[in-house]
Scaffold this motif. Sequence first.
Motif, PDB file in Angstrom:
ATOM      1  N   ALA A 123      39.686  43.499  25.096  1.00  0.00           N
ATOM      2  CA  ALA A 123      39.557  43.943  26.323  1.00  0.00           C
ATOM      3  C   ALA A 123      39.807  44.578  27.321  1.00  0.00           C
ATOM      4  O   ALA A 123      40.899  44.906  28.306  1.00  0.00           O
ATOM      5  N   ALA A 124      39.254  42.680  28.521  1.00  0.00           N
ATOM      6  CA  ALA A 124      39.501  42.987  29.907  1.00  0.00           C
ATOM      7  C   ALA A 124      41.019  42.780  29.310  1.00  0.00           C
ATOM      8  O   ALA A 124      41.769  42.864  30.631  1.00  0.00           O
ATOM      9  N   GLY A 125      41.866  41.612  28.793  1.00  0.00           N
ATOM     10  CA  GLY A 125      42.944  40.389  28.855  1.00  0.00           C
ATOM     11  C   GLY A 125      44.116  41.992  28.526  1.00  0.00           C
ATOM     12  O   GLY A 125      44.480  42.266  29.402  1.00  0.00           O
ATOM     13  N   TYR A 126      43.947  42.737  27.753  1.00  0.00           N
ATOM     14  CA  TYR A 126      44.731  43.494  27.589  1.00  0.00           C
ATOM     15  C   TYR A 126      44.732  44.566  28.631  1.00  0.00           C
ATOM     16  O   TYR A 126      45.965  44.929  28.422  1.00  0.00           O
ATOM     17  N   SER A 144      27.756  39.989  33.697  1.00  0.00           N
ATOM     18  CA  SER A 144      26.371  40.575  33.801  1.00  0.00           C
ATOM     19  C   SER A 144      27.206  41.473  32.985  1.00  0.00           C
ATOM     20  O   SER A 144      28.234  41.710  33.054  1.00  0.00           O
ATOM     21  N   GLN A 145      27.070  41.943  31.698  1.00  0.00           N
ATOM     22  CA  GLN A 145      27.969  43.099  31.348  1.00  0.00           C
ATOM     23  C   GLN A 145      27.361  44.496  32.403  1.00  0.00           C
ATOM     24  O   GLN A 145      28.931  45.114  31.610  1.00  0.00           O
ATOM     25  N   GLU A 146      26.853  44.690  33.323  1.00  0.00           N
ATOM     26  CA  GLU A 146      26.848  46.078  34.085  1.00  0.00           C
ATOM     27  C   GLU A 146      28.230  45.400  34.603  1.00  0.00           C
ATOM     28  O   GLU A 146      29.108  46.485  35.073  1.00  0.00           O
ATOM     29  N   TRP A 160      33.450  47.759  36.483  1.00  0.00           N
ATOM     30  CA  TRP A 160      35.476  46.786  36.919  1.00  0.00           C
ATOM     31  C   TRP A 160      36.161  47.923  35.702  1.00  0.00           C
ATOM     32  O   TRP A 160      36.903  48.548  35.929  1.00  0.00           O
ATOM     33  N   LEU A 161      35.483  47.580  34.523  1.00  0.00           N
ATOM     34  CA  LEU A 161      36.116  48.680  33.243  1.00  0.00           C
ATOM     35  C   LEU A 161      36.500  50.270  33.700  1.00  0.00           C
ATOM     36  O   LEU A 161      37.656  50.554  33.271  1.00  0.00           O
TER      37      LEU A 161
END
Lengths: 364, 368
Positions: A176-179, A350-352, A357-358
Amino acid sequence: MKKLVIAVIAFLLLFAGCSKPSEPTEPDKPEVKGMAYFCRTLGDFGFNDNGWAGVQNSAAKHGYEPQAIELGNDTATFENALVEACDSGKYSVIVTQNGSGLGDYVRKYAKDYPEIKFIVFDMGITEDPNLPENVYGIAYKASEACFLAGALAAKMSANKKVGILSNDNPGGNDFAAGYISGAKYADPDCQTYYYYGMADAAAWQEQASSLYQMGVNVVLAGSGRFALGVFNEAFNRGGAENGCLAMGIDTDMYYTLTQSETVDIATVVLSSATKELAYTIENAVDRMKDGSLPWGKMEVLGIAQGAANVAINDHYKELVPEDVQAYMTDLIDKVSKGEVKPVSFYDFDSQEAFLNWLKPQLGE
Amino acid sequence: MKEARRVEFIFEMLRIVVALAVAYLLTLLFIAFISKDPIEAIYVFSIGPFTTARRFGQLMAKFIPYMMTGLSMCLIYACNRFNLIAEGSYLMGGCLFSVVAVNFIPETMPPVLAVGLGLVVGALAGLIVSAIPTILREKLGVSEIVTSVMFNYGFLYVSLFLIKFFARDISMSYVCSRLIPENAKLGAVVPRTLFHSGIYIVAVVVMLVCLIYFKTPFGYRVRISGSNQDFARTEGIRITGSLIVAQLLAGAISGMGGAIDIMGVYDRYIWDQTPGVGTDGLLVAVLARKNPALVPIAAFLLAYMRTGAAILNYATDIPLEMVQMVQGIIILMIGAEEFLGPIKNRMIFRLAQKKDRQKEALADVNTK
């Protein structure tokens, strides 16, 4: 009652005392030609099958006898399965995924079996790269492939809306981060959607349906096993003519589908973000044979090493306009040279941090 | 009717023995059909768990949590409730222990203290988890089957959330916690195997539960309330309280089992699916006829079969799916409570008839 308690104690002590000494079995054998492959379950059209294909190919090429060892879901037995394979003396090469603790077990036991070579794939990019002497590790920059997929999706989307369905685990979040970063790179106005995939293909179809309903043109299905739900939905909605396209992950899904009975559905697959497990395993075995493999190290492989890419096939060439194709060729070059850097889940500590960022990236 | 009870008992034992024997034979038959080398496969399945120290260690590593969840389900089963929350308790016990272990247990803490703390955390987690369906059932009458199964599913995601946000090893390519500190681990009883010292803890728990179950007023109240609620109420027993405490205790035991499993077997928390040990606990409880003293035997049998099946999977040509089918056969036979039931009933009926006739004959003699 007393008798029962005594019986219980006696029973427990009996087994507590029952310890047999382990006897190392090391008779002189000519040459062991077994190649073991550890995975959870085969038949997922993706990750597990892909690695198995790599093992089979390299075994055929170099004269090994491949053996897949499916571990299933009982995590308590995995450690034993690995050690047992090492003890059996049948295998000289053991190829395993990193997940489900298998990577830990290789780190723990590899030094006890210097005669066996271990290849561990899909390690974490930020993991400790120093491994025991007889272990070679591979980590994939899946975000690079997904970055390109995202850029392609953004260029192909008439409504400027692209989506991704993926599991909420490090692998899925890396996709997802890349996409998302790819889509934003190709078109900063493009709206991106990210849904966490649920537990079965039917639920994925439902989720894809809601994405297409919102006007999303391209959905990347971030799981080989459940992608069919997404492809089905895109196909039911009229596919490319109605602006409903999908993308696969791990393997070239267009190719996989055309090999099966669901040829029609394959038409909705624009491209796939591939993680070339098979190629990298074959390559590792080739290098092991000619002695150039860096033992004791983990390598991070991306587009530049041919370990990840977007699938460019006849169908892609048919669907994608000339100028976008040229743009993609240029972008692939830039990413492989490191001029453009995709966002990766492993960049965040971290996940947070990842979620922070997301959130601003997501549409609506 | 003393004789009827004797027949009941004999048939109970016979049922278990025959069910296991049939399951075993069916399995062997099945293996013989699907394997290229059936003799090897049958050998691996039946003798396999005892052939090496490692395999035996694997057997014991399964035996330990089966005893904990088996005891837990025994208590719930004795309450006559079908509360399957042992699974959720087990999962959360392991999960919360891992979260606490990687965050709050310093390396300098003495192992006894660290393990003790782990057990308490596991038990508390299990207790809190089981409180939800239990209290909903006993106070509001909500069906405990529905809530417990639903919450088991929900707690899987709660556990993943806790691990992702509070204990995740960010360098790894899959969801897992950081490594469990060495001082919070249970050492191996046999070196280089999975047979860990959790066995001693479990032994103590088995004895305590037997004691509570058979020798305390509380245990008696639970047994009576479970077997006949109306009778218990007439006797003046506070049913609700007894049943709630029993089920909470069951949750705590199961949660502790989860913590023990993580302490003994794993290097880090890696459960991304419910491990299924809690539901297997029901199997153990059914096999042990809700008698905690029989739980070790039942747990050992199940662990033996499961280990045999696992070894069958990774040591022979039999694929995983077939192994799962083999396990299905075993469970089917173990679970079949009414197996041999008609024969048993007929025998009891005949016994009663015989007795009647004897009485009549006696009466005849007397009148004459």
